[in-house]
Design a protein around this motif. Structure first.
Motif: not given
Length: 345
Positions: A197-219
């Protein structure tokens, strides 16, 4: 085995015969084991459930089996219905539904389809490594965006950000939500328990990228493993909130069927000193057993350990400023492309 969550192929519970390696043999069980992909000739793609524990009724799964190889994966026993093992087979023999996008288009076009949120996917990760090449999940999202049908995604892979354009388009109609699943922030532990799987730090970056793109995102903190990762719950929630997550969920570890033995063997290989502590707390969580499948209990657990986890999640979630559930999606903008023109004739 490096890069694999399981170390062997336990017998299929539905098969009368099984093959065991001769312990006297000098050959390891899986020399040069590579992932293989098989075509699935399904005639439908949307599946339904009536479980009171699951927040969706309909889902689609482009893949069966998952190369991520998470040692704890609750989906492993599904491979037994295919005559395969829930062990190494699950992560090395991947069933691919090549016609998933076409089937999805046909089913959404049907007048029998009642617009509702689809889970992509309800069982195995839709962004496992082969998706980078096959792009079945992306093509399914293209269909969903065309129909404006709401979709919910749970993934452990940063690859989800590749499809930000489609998710952002759906988000305009409040028709997309994404959960990044994070088990641990410890990169080494993640490599051991979730090897591909993707490393945890990269998943956090994915959250940030999705949020900045206007997508509803959670953990989704899942699974929480008592005695191994439960202490990380507050840190994971805070890190996700800082990255842009707006809501969170939590699921304690569950070990159905052969997953009990696969996970126990993983503990013995990697954390022998913690084995009894972890298994003891799981039993406390599951009524004295390693798994409890009863509705109302399997997703939350029971007893003092379950209560402690729930309280820890509630307090940590509040401190992180996260909601404890995702916003409800809308199917109000659903459309069948070309339907109006066809009606004219």
């Amino acid at each position: 085995m490096r890069g694999r969550g399981a170390a062997e192929n336990p017998p299929n519970r539905f098969e009368l015969l099984s093959v065991e390696r001769d312990p006297a043999s000098d050959q390891p069980e899986a020399v040069g084991l590579h992932t293989q992909f098989y075509r699935d000739n399904s005639r439908s793609i949307i599946t339904y459930n009536d479980s009171p524990d699951i927040p969706f009724n309909a889902s689609l799964n482009p893949y069966r089996g998952c190369e991520h190889g998470c040692a704890y994966c609750y989906a492993r026993p599904y491979h037994e219905y295919l005559g395969l093992s829930p062990g190494l087979d699950f992560e090395t023999k991947i069933i691919v539904k090549e016609n998933a996008p076409e089937l999805l288009r046909r089913e959404l076009s049907s007048p029998h389809w009642k617009p509702q949120t689809l889970s992509l996917s309800g069982v195995t990760d839709p962004y496992q490594p082969v998706e980078r090449t096959l792009q079945l999940t992306r093509r399914c999202l293209e269909v969903l965006a065309e129909f404006r049908n709401p979709v919910g995604i749970v993934t452990k892979n940063q690859l989800v950000t590749r499809d930000l354009d489609l998710l952002a388009e759906l988000a305009k109609y409040r028709a997309a939500v994404v959960y990044l699943s994070i088990t641990t922030l410890d990169a080494e532990l993640a490599r051991l328990i979730e090897p591909r799987t993707t490393q945890p730090a990269a998943r956090l970056r994915a959250i940030s990228e999705l949020a900045h793109g206007g997508v509803l995102v959670g953990v989704l903190v899942a699974p929480v493993i008592p005695g191994l990762t439960d202490h990380e719950l507050p840190a994971i929630l805070k890190a996700a909130a800082d990255a842009g997550a707006r809501f969170a969920g939590m699921v304690p570890l569950r070990l159905p069927h052969a997953v009990k033995d696969i996970f126990t063997a993983w503990l013995e290989r990697n954390f022998p000193d913690r084995r009894e502590k972890v298994l003891g707390q799981i039993r406390s969580l599951r009524g004295g057993k390693l798994n409890e499948a009863a509705f109302g209990k399997r997703m939350t657990g029971e007893g003092i350990v379950a209560e402690q986890l729930a309280q820890l999640f509630t307090v940590a979630n509040r401190r992180a400023g996260l909601a404890d559930s995702s916003p409800e999606l809308s199917a109000a903008s659903f459309r069948r492309p070309g339907g109006r023109q066809l009606e004219m004739f």
